[in-house]
Design a protein around this motif. Structure first.
Motif, PDB file in Angstrom:
ATOM      1  N   CYS A  39       0.880  -1.163   0.000  1.00  0.00           N
ATOM      2  CA  CYS A  39       0.000   0.000   0.000  1.00  0.00           C
ATOM      3  C   CYS A  39       0.918   1.214   0.000  1.00  0.00           C
ATOM      4  CB  CYS A  39      -0.955  -0.005   1.201  1.00  0.00           C
ATOM      5  SG  CYS A  39      -0.168   0.268   2.789  1.00  0.00           S
ATOM      6  N   CYS A  40       0.364   2.384   0.053  1.00  0.00           N
ATOM      7  CA  CYS A  40       1.189   3.599   0.018  1.00  0.00           C
ATOM      8  C   CYS A  40       2.115   3.710   1.226  1.00  0.00           C
ATOM      9  CB  CYS A  40       0.297   4.832  -0.057  1.00  0.00           C
ATOM     10  SG  CYS A  40      -0.607   4.934  -1.595  1.00  0.00           S
ATOM     11  N   ASN A  41       1.754   3.021   2.320  1.00  0.00           N
ATOM     12  CA  ASN A  41       2.519   3.156   3.557  1.00  0.00           C
ATOM     13  C   ASN A  41       3.436   1.988   3.879  1.00  0.00           C
ATOM     14  OD1 ASN A  41       1.171   5.601   4.068  1.00  0.00           O
ATOM     15  ND2 ASN A  41      -0.553   4.482   4.902  1.00  0.00           N
ATOM     16  N   GLY A  42       3.331   0.883   3.120  1.00  0.00           N
ATOM     17  CA  GLY A  42       4.171  -0.255   3.476  1.00  0.00           C
ATOM     18  C   GLY A  42       3.969  -1.467   2.596  1.00  0.00           C
ATOM     19  N   VAL A  43       4.530  -2.591   3.061  1.00  0.00           N
ATOM     20  CA  VAL A  43       4.537  -3.840   2.292  1.00  0.00           C
ATOM     21  C   VAL A  43       4.232  -5.027   3.202  1.00  0.00           C
ATOM     22  CG1 VAL A  43       6.167  -3.054   0.538  1.00  0.00           C
ATOM     23  CG2 VAL A  43       7.045  -4.084   2.636  1.00  0.00           C
ATOM     24  N   CYS A  44       3.832  -6.125   2.573  1.00  0.00           N
ATOM     25  CA  CYS A  44       3.649  -7.393   3.255  1.00  0.00           C
ATOM     26  C   CYS A  44       4.412  -8.437   2.447  1.00  0.00           C
ATOM     27  CB  CYS A  44       2.169  -7.739   3.333  1.00  0.00           C
ATOM     28  SG  CYS A  44       1.848  -9.307   4.183  1.00  0.00           S
ATOM     29  N   PHE A  45       5.179  -9.287   3.125  1.00  0.00           N
ATOM     30  CA  PHE A  45       5.994 -10.273   2.422  1.00  0.00           C
ATOM     31  C   PHE A  45       6.170 -11.531   3.260  1.00  0.00           C
ATOM     32  CE2 PHE A  45       8.699  -7.243   4.668  1.00  0.00           C
ATOM     33  CZ  PHE A  45       9.557  -8.053   5.401  1.00  0.00           C
ATOM     34  N   LEU A  46       6.623 -12.602   2.606  1.00  0.00           N
ATOM     35  CA  LEU A  46       6.942 -13.874   3.263  1.00  0.00           C
ATOM     36  C   LEU A  46       8.448 -14.075   3.261  1.00  0.00           C
ATOM     37  CD1 LEU A  46       4.366 -16.284   1.568  1.00  0.00           C
ATOM     38  CD2 LEU A  46       4.246 -15.340   3.878  1.00  0.00           C
ATOM     39  N   THR A  47       8.975 -14.589   4.360  1.00  0.00           N
ATOM     40  CA  THR A  47      10.400 -14.908   4.451  1.00  0.00           C
ATOM     41  C   THR A  47      10.592 -16.035   5.454  1.00  0.00           C
ATOM     42  OG1 THR A  47      12.621 -14.000   4.810  1.00  0.00           O
ATOM     43  CG2 THR A  47      10.858 -13.145   6.215  1.00  0.00           C
ATOM     44  N   ASP A  48      11.754 -16.681   5.402  1.00  0.00           N
ATOM     45  CA  ASP A  48      12.025 -17.763   6.351  1.00  0.00           C
ATOM     46  C   ASP A  48      12.702 -17.263   7.627  1.00  0.00           C
ATOM     47  OD1 ASP A  48      14.525 -17.185   5.356  1.00  0.00           O
ATOM     48  OD2 ASP A  48      15.015 -19.248   4.806  1.00  0.00           O
ATOM     49  N   LYS A  49      12.887 -15.954   7.755  1.00  0.00           N
ATOM     50  CA  LYS A  49      13.516 -15.378   8.948  1.00  0.00           C
ATOM     51  C   LYS A  49      12.484 -14.628   9.773  1.00  0.00           C
ATOM     52  CE  LYS A  49      17.293 -12.340  10.347  1.00  0.00           C
ATOM     53  NZ  LYS A  49      17.718 -13.116  11.463  1.00  0.00           N
ATOM     54  N   GLN A  50      12.406 -14.964  11.038  1.00  0.00           N
ATOM     55  CA  GLN A  50      11.515 -14.249  11.947  1.00  0.00           C
ATOM     56  C   GLN A  50      12.109 -12.876  12.231  1.00  0.00           C
ATOM     57  OE1 GLN A  50      10.678 -16.325  15.573  1.00  0.00           O
ATOM     58  NE2 GLN A  50       9.732 -14.556  16.520  1.00  0.00           N
ATOM     59  N   LEU A  51      11.320 -11.851  12.080  1.00  0.00           N
ATOM     60  CA  LEU A  51      11.751 -10.481  12.365  1.00  0.00           C
ATOM     61  C   LEU A  51      10.827  -9.892  13.416  1.00  0.00           C
ATOM     62  CD1 LEU A  51      12.364  -9.287   8.701  1.00  0.00           C
ATOM     63  CD2 LEU A  51      14.102  -9.900  10.391  1.00  0.00           C
ATOM     64  N   ASP A  52      11.389  -9.401  14.482  1.00  0.00           N
ATOM     65  CA  ASP A  52      10.593  -8.855  15.576  1.00  0.00           C
ATOM     66  C   ASP A  52      10.016  -7.490  15.228  1.00  0.00           C
ATOM     67  OD1 ASP A  52      11.103 -11.037  17.270  1.00  0.00           O
ATOM     68  OD2 ASP A  52      13.008 -10.160  17.912  1.00  0.00           O
ATOM     69  N   PRO A  53       8.803  -7.196  15.699  1.00  0.00           N
ATOM     70  CA  PRO A  53       8.241  -5.860  15.509  1.00  0.00           C
ATOM     71  C   PRO A  53       9.210  -4.808  16.060  1.00  0.00           C
ATOM     72  CG  PRO A  53       6.550  -7.343  16.265  1.00  0.00           C
ATOM     73  CD  PRO A  53       7.862  -8.097  16.359  1.00  0.00           C
ATOM     74  N   GLY A  54       9.349  -3.710  15.306  1.00  0.00           N
ATOM     75  CA  GLY A  54      10.277  -2.652  15.680  1.00  0.00           C
ATOM     76  C   GLY A  54      11.607  -2.753  14.968  1.00  0.00           C
ATOM     77  N   THR A  55      11.895  -3.906  14.347  1.00  0.00           N
ATOM     78  CA  THR A  55      13.143  -4.091  13.612  1.00  0.00           C
ATOM     79  C   THR A  55      13.108  -3.249  12.343  1.00  0.00           C
ATOM     80  OG1 THR A  55      13.318  -6.364  14.398  1.00  0.00           O
ATOM     81  CG2 THR A  55      14.631  -5.785  12.473  1.00  0.00           C
ATOM     82  N   THR A  56      14.181  -2.518  12.082  1.00  0.00           N
ATOM     83  CA  THR A  56      14.290  -1.732  10.859  1.00  0.00           C
ATOM     84  C   THR A  56      15.218  -2.466   9.905  1.00  0.00           C
ATOM     85  OG1 THR A  56      13.907   0.342  12.018  1.00  0.00           O
ATOM     86  CG2 THR A  56      14.992   0.491   9.877  1.00  0.00           C
TER      87      THR A  56
END
Length: 108
Positions: A39-56
């Motif tokens: 969307c205009c503000n972001g993305v959604c994707f699939l990956t095999d690595k867990q990323l914690d909320p707040g991670t840049t």
């Protein structure tokens, strides 16, 4: 990880293709991921690595590695941008695959 609840205020546009994620801390980590939508503000994707909320992370795409969005889209996918992970959910499709929602960092 908690269940994701929809909080986007912008219209979502489905797409697909490979994107690349790079850790912003001095690390050689570069991961392939599969773009699901944006969307205009972001993305959604699939990956095999867990990323914690707040991670840049650094999100990188190009016109050659993702499917173009619908013509009615009022925005397009950024080719390169820093994004902040907002949520991360383990996907029911495969193990371990994570569905991740991330917002573009604002620029001034």
């Amino acid at each position: 990880m908690s269940k994701h609840s929809e909080k986007r205020q912008s219209t979502r546009f489905k797409t697909g293709g490979t994107i690349y994620l790079k850790d912003t801390i001095l690390s050689p980590m570069v991961k392939k991921a599969h773009l699901l939508n944006f969307c205009c503000n972001g993305v959604c994707f699939l990956t095999d690595k867990q990323l914690d909320p707040g991670t840049t992370i650094l999100f990188k795409s190009s016109n050659s590695n993702h499917l173009f969005a619908e013509n009615k889209a009022d925005c397009q996918i950024r080719s390169i941008s820093f994004v902040t992970v907002k949520w991360c959910c383990k996907s029911a499709k495969k193990d371990p695959i994570y569905s991740i929602g991330a917002t573009y960092l604002s620029h001034y």
